[in-house]
Scaffold this active site. Sequence first.
Site, short mmCIF file in Angstrom:
data_model
loop_
_atom_site.label_atom_id
_atom_site.label_comp_id
_atom_site.label_asym_id
_atom_site.label_seq_id
_atom_site.Cartn_x
_atom_site.Cartn_y
_atom_site.Cartn_z
N CYS A 1 -7.72 -11.18 1.25
CA CYS A 1 -7.72 -10.67 2.61
C CYS A 1 -7.84 -11.82 3.60
O CYS A 1 -8.80 -12.61 3.54
CB CYS A 1 -8.85 -9.67 2.82
SG CYS A 1 -8.93 -9.05 4.51
N CYS B 1 -13.50 -1.71 6.59
CA CYS B 1 -12.60 -0.96 5.72
C CYS B 1 -13.34 -0.05 4.74
O CYS B 1 -12.83 1.01 4.37
CB CYS B 1 -11.69 -1.92 4.96
SG CYS B 1 -10.48 -2.75 5.99
N CYS C 1 -15.83 -8.72 6.31
CA CYS C 1 -15.73 -8.97 7.74
C CYS C 1 -16.21 -7.72 8.46
O CYS C 1 -16.50 -6.71 7.82
CB CYS C 1 -14.29 -9.31 8.13
SG CYS C 1 -13.18 -7.89 8.12
N LYS D 1 -4.14 1.51 15.02
CA LYS D 1 -4.01 2.43 13.90
C LYS D 1 -4.67 3.78 14.20
O LYS D 1 -5.50 3.90 15.10
CB LYS D 1 -4.63 1.82 12.66
CG LYS D 1 -6.10 1.45 12.80
CD LYS D 1 -6.57 0.65 11.58
CE LYS D 1 -7.99 0.15 11.77
NZ LYS D 1 -8.42 -0.72 10.66
N LYS E 1 -6.12 7.44 12.01
CA LYS E 1 -6.44 7.96 10.69
C LYS E 1 -6.90 9.41 10.78
O LYS E 1 -7.56 9.80 11.75
CB LYS E 1 -7.53 7.11 10.03
CG LYS E 1 -7.14 5.66 9.81
CD LYS E 1 -8.29 4.85 9.21
CE LYS E 1 -7.88 3.41 9.00
NZ LYS E 1 -8.99 2.59 8.43
N ARG F 1 -1.97 6.55 9.48
CA ARG F 1 -1.93 5.97 8.15
C ARG F 1 -2.15 7.05 7.09
O ARG F 1 -2.13 8.23 7.38
CB ARG F 1 -2.95 4.85 8.05
CG ARG F 1 -2.69 3.72 9.05
CD ARG F 1 -3.56 2.51 8.79
NE ARG F 1 -3.24 1.42 9.69
CZ ARG F 1 -3.78 0.20 9.59
NH1 ARG F 1 -4.65 -0.06 8.62
NH2 ARG F 1 -3.46 -0.76 10.44
N CYS G 1 -14.72 -3.38 0.18
CA CYS G 1 -13.34 -3.75 0.51
C CYS G 1 -12.89 -4.88 -0.41
O CYS G 1 -13.66 -5.36 -1.24
CB CYS G 1 -13.23 -4.17 1.96
SG CYS G 1 -14.01 -5.77 2.32
N ARG H 1 0.85 -1.19 0.00
CA ARG H 1 0.00 0.00 0.00
C ARG H 1 0.89 1.24 0.00
O ARG H 1 1.81 1.36 0.81
CB ARG H 1 -0.90 0.00 1.22
CG ARG H 1 -1.86 1.17 1.29
CD ARG H 1 -2.67 1.11 2.59
NE ARG H 1 -3.54 -0.06 2.62
CZ ARG H 1 -3.99 -0.62 3.74
NH1 ARG H 1 -3.61 -0.14 4.92
NH2 ARG H 1 -4.79 -1.66 3.69
#
Length: 1436
Positions: free
Chosen positions: A1300, A1343, A1339, A1068, A1070, A978, A1294, A909
């Site tokens: 994934c 995302c 899931c 994470k 953002k 991120r 996603c 990424r």
Amino acid sequence: MTLTTAATLSRVLADLSQLNPQNKVYYTSVTKDTGVSSEYNVTGNGIQLLTSQDPFDNVVAHVGDGVLTTVTTEQLTALKALPHLYSLKGSSTVVNIDLNLQDYSIVPTFKDLGYPTFISNDLDTVVAHGTLAYQLAISNKEPVFHFINFAAVDPATVYNQELDLPRFQFEELAAFELENAEHFKTYPGASASPSTLVINLSPYGPQFAPVAAKLNALLVDIAIYRPWTLAQFLEALPGSIRKIAIVEGSSKAVSTTGAGFDPLLLDFFDNFNALAERKIDQIILSNVGRLSDAEAALTQIVNNVQGAAPEQSLYLGEDICSSSTAEYSEAIKNVINLEAAYIKVLNQLFDGNLNVLNEYGNECINTKSPEYGFGAFLHAQSDREALVAQVKKSLDPALFSTVPGANELVKLLSQWVSSTEAQLNEAQLNEANDLAQEIYTILQGNQDCEAVLELLKLAPSVEQLLFRSHWLIGSDAWSYDLGNSGVHHVITSKKNINMLIIDSEPYSEVAKRESKVHKKNVGLYAMNFHDVYVASVAVYSSYTQLLTAFIEASSFNGPSVILAYLPYHSENDTALEVLKETKNAVESGYWPLYRYDPRKEDDATGEIAFTLDSAIIKKELQTFLDRENLLTLLTNQYAELSKNLELSVSDAITRKQENRAKAAYTELLEGLSGPPLHIYYASDGGNATAVATKLCKRALSVGLKATVLSMDDILLEDLAGEENVIFVTSTAGQGEFPQDGKTFWEELKGSNDIDLSALNFAVFGLGDSQYWPRKEDAHYFNKPAKDLFGRLELSAAKPLIPLGLGDDQDADGFQTAYSEWEPKLWESLGVSAEGMIEEKPWTNEDIKATSDFLRGGLAEGLVDESTLNISADDTQLAKFHGLYMQDDRDIRETRKAQGLEPLYAFMARVRLPGGIATPDQWLTLDGLSDETGNGTMKITTRATFQLHGIFKKDMKHTMRTINSQLLDSLAAAGDVNRNLMVSALPGNAKVHKQISQMGYNISEALLPNTTAYYDIWLKGPDARDKDPNWEKLFQNRQGGPTTKKTLLADNSLVDVEPLYGPVYLPRKFKVNITVPPYNDVDVWSSDIGMIAIVDPATDIVLGYNMYAGGGMGSTHNNKKTYARRGSFLGFIEPNDCIQVIQAVVAIQRDNGCRSDRKHARLKYTIDDMSIDVFNAKVEEAVGKKFGPERPFEITSNCDYFGWIKDESGMNHFTSFVENGRLLDTPDKPQRTGFKKVAEYMKETGSGDFRLTGNQHVLICNIADEHLDNVKAIMKKYCIDNTDLSGIRKVSSSCVGLPTCGLAFSESERYMPVLLTQLEDVLEEYGLRHDAVVARMTGCPNGCSRPYLAEIAFIGKAPNTYNIMLGGGYYGERLNKLYKASVKDEDIVDIVRPLFKRWALERNEDEHFGDFCVRVGIIKPTLEGRLIHEDVSEDAY
């Protein structure tokens, strides 16, 4: 014989050597005698041995029964002879050692050899001790050490007494004991009740004596160092002694950090209880150099030991300087501090010839794998091999016709080649390096010769010609997973490299004992390869054995492994505390001391390679070795297995057998007894694996022969004979076995004739009773465990205990039931659970803390060709580098059936703050997608690029290519900030420029400061670089990854993370920026959301409404987890934004939950402390109050497709890319289309690209003169399509399956299919052009930000989704569960009546989400933590 008067030291030693006529006399010297007699050649006709030629190798070769041997040498030569001194055992040998360096620390260095040891500082003592030495050597047939201070015995000193020296004959003498000998010389003068004892091991006893009496201290010299016992010594002391001061002669001042160390202290700490009983509360060792005032020195020493806070490493006097003392001090005599004990010893022994590839305790340590440094070593070895090959080609004097002395040069080169193939000890290393230096000097001076130039190409500096002792140094964490870790790679490499593994966890920490027992077996594992030198050492137990092991390992031409014990609780531990821990560990057998040298294996002589150095467990370990004798025993015991392996036609069966062989081998290595226990697991998420592994370790800790394997490795035909078997399985899908248990279950279920009557079994299942909450679905709960238990009973197997069923809904999750189930298991097996220990789980926090600032073993794992994968820990660290390790789950089962590992590959990424990409950048990434990827590019939901399917062999090239365009992937994932996302805003260039620059600045300010990214991916050149200037480009780039470490005040270069710290964030982080009226970034979904407040008159951004605590991640049916909308933090002016965000990051860093990753996001931190408290903390950190929320209006969170002209006259087109996947299909060659546009932009110098958070692409900044040409390209390649339904335009997905690893279901591949079906329904009701924000994920991790969608489909199991309704069209409101566990074929039927009702009942312009809330189809979610409340019972 009679010793005449006026005998000097030389004459005394000569006469003593004649006490037996068969005496063979040797002496050592630096150079060959040329008429000048050596002071060590006491007889005048002794055999000379050069110190540079391993003299004791010659001595050992000639000692034997009935032969007396005398060797006179000095202390440095004796020290380096340690490996040979072990071989003197059983021989009548007297070794006279001159204390020429005045450094008495060598005396206790030999303590663990156990040989009688005398110390003489005057001629009278030399005579007495010399006589005893020969009597002991001859009568007891044992070596004797006699340390003599030649300098203290002045050459003018004579022995003025007549003394008859007996002649000792071997056949006449019975065994002789030293019971009546004077081990300690006591000086008179002390009172009857002295409080302090001074033990002297220096030449200053006579000078100390007068002042000792004045200080009321008892002074004794050590005269006979071995044999002695502490108990006997203490018995002879006055009962008044409370303090002991040890004085040891030293050649050099000492500096330490932490507690001091000296082998002599070991003798006095041998029996702690005895010291306590005598009420001795202080023992301090002080070193003395050359003393000008002995009285003052002893006074200071005594005062120090009597003080309240005595100095632990006191040194008095001047250094005794000479070339010899300098060499000796580097070889032996630095006090060793706690953290660097073994490294200091290595430095002392090998000095300039030491090459430590990675230091334990250093900033560049990799604690999880030795492969950090090994890759560099292999690279250097490859270069070395090329050099050796070139030198071999050059061994012809004719090639050096222009070089004076060509024959001599060829001779030197030939010697150099021979040295590269030899096993070199320290002396030989020095000689070889002198040779290398000589060769290099000649080559440098003759560069007019072509052959010389060829050599200099490969050896541009002398370093390439030098010889080193190469060491990898790391922690005991390296000992995990030996079969797959870097340890295995090193010991099987057959390379001349040494590996030191330092274990620092104390034996007394019972909670960690079981892992330590497991970890130490790396030594036993390595020995089974037959060509690895192995030693287990403990510096605070046997210093002698430690030095011997280091010397032997360095000289061994192949891999060496030294397991080193250094237990301490903290850096403040004293030497006494460390000694206690070590003593307990060694004496209990927990840490055995041994050496394994394959060179010693000789079937003809019966000599074995293994030497046990800790006698207390000798019998136990010898039994182990006899019973489990290397790999031979394994092949003998499993002959049928070997046959099967050779004859099997099925790779899958072969793999199973190999895994079972490995488990059996592990069992053999463990050397355990007790009933066998075979544990098998089936696990998708890892919990069942963890339970099974923990169960196995606990079984091992109480003596059970336990193994743990996947159910994939079960051979059904062998199952009946396994006696006791435990199954642990999780639950997948709708009550299905996890993937690694499916094959076994199908085999078992289909075997109708199998008889398991001899099998005892137990089953524990892991499930979630609310995952399928409907009553009719209750049977899915733990269905695999229930089915397995029933099938085993049906096959006549006998249950040990009832079925155990863990439930995630219990207070402690599955642990609630497990804690009741496990004790019953031990009881049924007749095993006491007492003494079983818990191992602290290894978490992401541990991985980060021990990663050396995100390095881990990534560099080494990338070059490991034995697997496509990297280690589990490195998989976590790779995320910080923007990489995810994935595998193609579509072909996982096929590869498994073929006996192959999954097809592992990386997803990379890119970090693209602001979402802007130049034509060159686009073309580079597009090229990589073909060169190293899977032929596609992915536009992510955070407005950046992802490349999929990159094999690790291509990863470094991929990363360097990305960075060649001034892009990078650092912090594109991981527990850091991120990729920063900003609104695409094609219609306003001025505002977009401001927010884009703000985004870039924030991203740079929050970028990790580690140099790991640069070191692993970018440092130095690479053979696959497309431009030789890349290296300079990476070095000189402004912004991006840090290229240089931080220089500290002590001149050390280290990585420093001023914002994140060494463990970074708990999870994470953002940041999103949007500009009203658009919300195309879902500003409330991120940890920090920023809504730009723009002055409409000037288009200047005045500041930002800032929101904190948004986040999408959740877990199905876990009400402790939830999506959350960001809360207002304050209005922040542009100049304050970075400071405010950094404050938020710091608060999250310090307050976020690190014990539960499901509770670690900022949203939970805020809810735990309340938004008011959180806001106050941020304001306090920044030092100012924030302004109130400024008014704004948001009208949409979608992209607007088609052309738009901004205020500067430039043209922009938003192109629809379904779910962000850029690929070529027969009807839509979109990837080629964008490539053609990029090529046109590059050719004309007009235009660039922007990516959106909704996964689409903007073709931007096209000047009018180029507009028609660009449009033509777009039309040709179908990237100009704007004829899309309302729901498809605002949809998002996603990746999901197949790449994934977290996905339960399809997402990206299924969403277009579902949308087509829903479009038909919407068109039926006249709603085709009405936008419905629809999102899908495979899931619940969120995302594609599904919890803010009007309708969302969240994967729960294969082909099964939860349907969420009621999110706000603008992204302002969270949705809520409407229907759980819906099969994909039922989705349209469930949604159809909702769309129909919307069409019939909605208010004007009312959006679908608002309608669902208004009419009561779904309750509104007003706060994230309430998302699970007010869910209709019909939902289930």
